[in-house]
Design a protein around this motif. Structure first.
Motif, PDB file in Angstrom:
ATOM      1  N   ASP A  82       5.335   2.234  10.407  1.00 53.17           N
ATOM      2  CA  ASP A  82       5.936   3.009  11.577  1.00 53.17           C
ATOM      3  C   ASP A  82       6.591   1.922  12.596  1.00 53.17           C
ATOM      4  N   HIS A  83       7.735   1.867  12.327  1.00 58.23           N
ATOM      5  CA  HIS A  83       8.582   0.643  13.383  1.00 58.23           C
ATOM      6  C   HIS A  83       8.317   0.966  14.612  1.00 58.23           C
ATOM      7  N   ALA A  84       8.150   0.003  15.561  1.00 54.16           N
ATOM      8  CA  ALA A  84       7.892   0.264  17.098  1.00 54.16           C
ATOM      9  C   ALA A  84       6.580   1.046  17.359  1.00 54.16           C
ATOM     10  N   GLN A  85       5.773   1.506  16.360  1.00 51.85           N
ATOM     11  CA  GLN A  85       4.461   2.334  16.369  1.00 51.85           C
ATOM     12  C   GLN A  85       4.769   3.586  17.399  1.00 51.85           C
ATOM     13  N   LEU A  86       5.895   4.334  17.084  1.00 53.52           N
ATOM     14  CA  LEU A  86       6.180   5.263  17.540  1.00 53.52           C
ATOM     15  C   LEU A  86       5.369   6.732  17.361  1.00 53.52           C
ATOM     16  N   HIS A 139      14.500   5.853  20.805  1.00 55.08           N
ATOM     17  CA  HIS A 139      14.369   4.396  20.712  1.00 55.08           C
ATOM     18  C   HIS A 139      15.758   3.740  20.292  1.00 55.08           C
ATOM     19  N   LYS A 194      16.126   1.004  18.719  1.00 53.68           N
ATOM     20  CA  LYS A 194      15.985   0.295  17.466  1.00 53.68           C
ATOM     21  C   LYS A 194      15.524   1.122  16.157  1.00 53.68           C
ATOM     22  N   VAL A 195      15.087   2.343  16.378  1.00 56.72           N
ATOM     23  CA  VAL A 195      14.473   3.194  15.441  1.00 56.72           C
ATOM     24  C   VAL A 195      15.031   4.557  15.474  1.00 56.72           C
ATOM     25  N   GLU A 249      14.831   7.096  10.359  1.00 51.03           N
ATOM     26  CA  GLU A 249      13.550   6.086  10.006  1.00 51.03           C
ATOM     27  C   GLU A 249      12.369   6.636  10.700  1.00 51.03           C
ATOM     28  N   GLN A 250      12.350   7.457  11.748  1.00 52.27           N
ATOM     29  CA  GLN A 250      11.162   8.222  12.105  1.00 52.27           C
ATOM     30  C   GLN A 250      10.858   9.460  11.140  1.00 52.27           C
ATOM     31  N   ALA A 302       9.075   7.946   8.446  1.00 58.58           N
ATOM     32  CA  ALA A 302       8.062   7.423   8.680  1.00 58.58           C
ATOM     33  C   ALA A 302       6.840   8.574   8.355  1.00 58.58           C
TER      34      ALA A 302
END
Length: 185
Positions: free
Chosen positions: A38-42, A101, A103-104, A108-109, A112
């Motif tokens: 989970d990039h950036a803990q979104l 976001h 960067k995400v 990507e989300q 995730a």
């Protein structure tokens, strides 16, 4: 069961029945989901836990959506669709709930959230709970989105069905990795 055995032998279990997983088993399943990459803990996911009569209510929303699209729908098809969530004692709808976001990106989300669903299937298998991931047209239908009160930017990735396996489990086929891997030197 070792982790490698788990990874190499999990199979979808389409025929489910019996009891739903216990509260403790469900917590393990949800905790596994929350460990997904989970990039950036979104935490770009939401889960709807559906059991008991709620399965029939959501199934009716499925059938109503199908009938709205096809007024000539037979009573048999309507009833079959309305009962579709009764194929397991516990169903979880996995929803992508994205956050803007820089960067995400959305993809990507979505991935995730897919990894979270994937982890739930493995957590179930590790506990000898049968599970299968189903999607189908109703995952995309506006009537289902309205029923679940999804936000405009949310989407259903699928419905995870959980229960006691009925019948014999399939054996996972062994595939040749060479058929899927390109080596670049």
């Amino acid at each position: 069961m070792t982790v490698i055995d788990l990874l190499l032998h999990r199979v979808s279990v389409p025929r489910l029945g019996g009891n739903a997983p216990s509260a403790a088993q469900r917590e393990i399943i949800f905790q596994a989901a929350l460990r997904a990459p989970d990039h950036a803990q979104l935490r770009p996911w939401r889960f709807f836990s559906i059991e008991g009569d709620a399965r029939q209510h959501l199934g009716t929303a499925f059938a109503d959506g199908l009938q709205a699209d096809n007024p000539e729908l037979s009573i048999e098809q309507y009833e079959k669709t309305a009962k579709s969530l009764l194929r397991a004692p516990w169903v979880v709808a996995v929803v992508v709930s994205p956050t803007a976001h820089p960067k995400v990106p959305l993809l990507e989300q979505q991935l995730a959230a897919g990894c979270a669903a994937h982890a739930m299937l493995y957590a179930a298998h590790a506990q000898q709970i049968g599970a299968v991931w189903r999607t189908g047209d109703m995952a995309y239908h506006p009537s289902v989105h309205r029923y679940l009160k999804l936000k405009d930017d949310e989407q259903i990735l699928g419905f995870l069905y959980f229960g006691e396996p009925l019948g014999n489990l399939k054996t996972a086929p062994t595939l040749a990795s060479a058929d899927f891997v390109t080596h670049i030197k």
